[in-house]
Scaffold this motif. Sequence first.
Motif, mmCIF file in Angstrom:
data_model
loop_
_atom_site.group_PDB
_atom_site.id
_atom_site.type_symbol
_atom_site.label_atom_id
_atom_site.label_comp_id
_atom_site.label_asym_id
_atom_site.label_seq_id
_atom_site.Cartn_x
_atom_site.Cartn_y
_atom_site.Cartn_z
ATOM 1 N N ILE A 102 8.996 -10.276 -0.229
ATOM 2 C CA ILE A 102 9.552 -9.452 0.514
ATOM 3 C C ILE A 102 8.509 -10.031 1.536
ATOM 4 O O ILE A 102 6.967 -9.995 1.876
ATOM 5 C CB ILE A 102 8.772 -8.239 -0.482
ATOM 6 N N PRO A 103 8.672 -10.133 2.603
ATOM 7 C CA PRO A 103 7.865 -10.200 4.010
ATOM 8 C C PRO A 103 6.347 -9.111 3.794
ATOM 9 O O PRO A 103 6.749 -8.358 3.567
ATOM 10 C CB PRO A 103 7.758 -10.585 4.765
ATOM 11 N N SER A 104 5.280 -10.133 3.645
ATOM 12 C CA SER A 104 4.075 -9.414 3.348
ATOM 13 C C SER A 104 2.826 -10.158 3.894
ATOM 14 O O SER A 104 2.617 -11.386 4.567
ATOM 15 C CB SER A 104 3.993 -9.376 2.175
ATOM 16 N N THR A 105 2.079 -9.232 4.842
ATOM 17 C CA THR A 105 0.752 -10.339 5.805
ATOM 18 C C THR A 105 -0.420 -9.881 4.468
ATOM 19 O O THR A 105 -0.865 -10.716 5.110
ATOM 20 C CB THR A 105 0.941 -10.104 7.377
ATOM 21 N N ALA A 106 -0.291 -9.478 3.760
ATOM 22 C CA ALA A 106 -1.224 -8.846 2.987
ATOM 23 C C ALA A 106 -1.886 -10.488 2.791
ATOM 24 O O ALA A 106 -1.106 -11.374 2.481
ATOM 25 C CB ALA A 106 -1.159 -8.258 1.530
ATOM 26 N N ALA A 123 0.789 -0.030 -2.858
ATOM 27 C CA ALA A 123 -0.340 -0.432 -2.408
ATOM 28 C C ALA A 123 -0.274 -0.664 -1.242
ATOM 29 O O ALA A 123 0.389 -0.215 -0.236
ATOM 30 C CB ALA A 123 -0.169 -2.139 -2.868
ATOM 31 N N ALA A 124 -2.084 -0.725 -0.628
ATOM 32 C CA ALA A 124 -2.112 -0.620 0.284
ATOM 33 C C ALA A 124 -1.625 -1.847 0.908
ATOM 34 O O ALA A 124 -2.113 -2.345 0.383
ATOM 35 C CB ALA A 124 -3.564 -0.481 0.661
ATOM 36 N N ALA A 125 -1.724 -1.466 2.794
ATOM 37 C CA ALA A 125 -1.065 -2.684 3.361
ATOM 38 C C ALA A 125 -2.121 -4.136 3.505
ATOM 39 O O ALA A 125 -1.171 -4.603 3.794
ATOM 40 C CB ALA A 125 -0.891 -2.254 4.673
ATOM 41 N N ASN A 141 -4.425 2.259 -3.693
ATOM 42 C CA ASN A 141 -3.283 2.782 -3.282
ATOM 43 C C ASN A 141 -3.378 3.339 -1.726
ATOM 44 O O ASN A 141 -4.173 3.166 -0.489
ATOM 45 C CB ASN A 141 -2.367 3.531 -3.877
ATOM 46 N N GLN A 142 -2.544 3.526 -1.123
ATOM 47 C CA GLN A 142 -1.845 3.909 0.309
ATOM 48 C C GLN A 142 -2.612 5.354 0.820
ATOM 49 O O GLN A 142 -3.060 5.124 1.453
ATOM 50 C CB GLN A 142 -0.841 4.279 0.655
ATOM 51 N N ILE A 162 -10.713 4.538 -0.183
ATOM 52 C CA ILE A 162 -10.588 3.463 -0.288
ATOM 53 C C ILE A 162 -10.478 3.206 1.858
ATOM 54 O O ILE A 162 -9.193 3.269 1.374
ATOM 55 C CB ILE A 162 -10.841 2.509 -0.523
ATOM 56 N N GLN A 163 -10.859 1.981 2.314
ATOM 57 C CA GLN A 163 -10.219 1.115 3.514
ATOM 58 C C GLN A 163 -8.742 0.830 3.041
ATOM 59 O O GLN A 163 -9.354 -0.252 2.034
ATOM 60 C CB GLN A 163 -10.938 0.753 4.996
ATOM 61 N N PRO A 164 -7.650 0.173 3.946
ATOM 62 C CA PRO A 164 -6.742 -0.102 3.570
ATOM 63 C C PRO A 164 -6.735 -1.751 3.900
ATOM 64 O O PRO A 164 -5.458 -2.479 2.854
ATOM 65 C CB PRO A 164 -5.393 0.447 4.394
ATOM 66 N N ASP A 165 -7.708 -2.707 4.067
ATOM 67 C CA ASP A 165 -8.256 -3.982 3.671
ATOM 68 C C ASP A 165 -8.936 -3.985 2.828
ATOM 69 O O ASP A 165 -9.528 -5.160 2.853
ATOM 70 C CB ASP A 165 -7.972 -3.984 5.200
#
Length: 417
Positions: A102-106, A123-125, A141-142, A162-165
């Motif tokens: 699945i496309p993801s930039t993580a 999960a967070a992005a 998580n999100q 927690i921040q998403p990155d």
Amino acid sequence: MLLVMILLILTLIIPPTQAQNEEGNIVHRQTVYTALTYHQPTGNRFVEGMGTFPDVRSIDYRLPGMPIWLLLTPEDPLLVHVILEDGSHWRLSDVVEQSRRIPSTAPMTTDTSFALLANPADAAAFTHPIVLGDDQIAYVNQNGDLVLSRRDTVLDQLALGIQPDARLVINDIGQIAVYAAGTNQRYVHGIMGDDVEGTALVVVEVVEDRLQIISRVDLLDDNIYEGLSPMWADVDGDGVQDLITTVSNGSDGARNRVYLFDGGTLTREIDGTIIGRPNRWQHQLAWGSFGVDGEMLLVDVLTPHIGGIVRFHRYTGSSLEVIAEIGGHTSHVIGSRNLDMAVAGDFNGDGRPEIVLPTQDRTQLDGIQLTENGPQVMWSLPLEGQLSTNLSALSANGRPLALAAGMADGRIRVWFP
């Protein structure tokens, strides 16, 4: 292909172990080593092994877009995993092919078999899970919670904001450290993809399928942790890994700060030199035996966006003292969540490590070593393009180091002996 043959026989797994304690005391687990863009689960961008740089060969792969993440692995028959700017995932070896992932930039990581680890649905992005062993993973998580799960079953979670990155880092006995209590209501520099930064440093332990906070530090006033993760390293040499962080505010800017750790509590703060003005950053990279006599030092880059000064720091017991520096390099692009454009290790095989990172214009990689005459560029590799990814390096079982990088023109280059 020679490179494929070399990497297929590599093994990087240190099997997880679980100590037995008949008295029922807390039992620490050993870290499970997987492939990560920041190289070690501790967050220390230091790779073991030795190389033959600059006496290396290279292979270029062409892809239909700009790569942003890559990961060298010893999978059979896969060699390099790449994520392009559009989120598509590619696998490179003798065949260049797009996967059905699945496309993801993580950013990416692997499981213990070196297959890519899938992100949980919630999960967070901009981050990924970490493998803890015993079929457990931890992830953000999100909602900003720290989640512990096993085979898609949530075992426990902590609401930490927690921040998403944010990136989770684990020490050698399996304790997790993370920046938490994210906010954009304090000092805002906004150089890492968004304006949200952590204001708390939290250490968590897994006990009987539960997450337990064992130590926490909350910053006061305008202070934030300016980075995506702390770094575990035994700074004071007592055999217990401590935490290296970057603390910033709107008056003095950034400084390195070490929190000494005794295995259960963050006991003491040790500060490095403060920049002295806001909107200036310093990027912690690696801890290792960079000293001329093998002394353990911290390497960072001061103002990587403005002249980029590579610095070597000594722990004195009461401070982090800059003992040497060299300019003209970088380790980060403004607006990017990629903090892994550098890697340390003995790439030239002389028994002493170099820090490897791009020149300020990101068109050349330099291997910098601290010598009797100060920091020296020991070797250089032209990129014939501009670096757009993290650096990924790999070695095991005495095999020489290989190194991979991606360029903005769609090329992936891999160097090997």
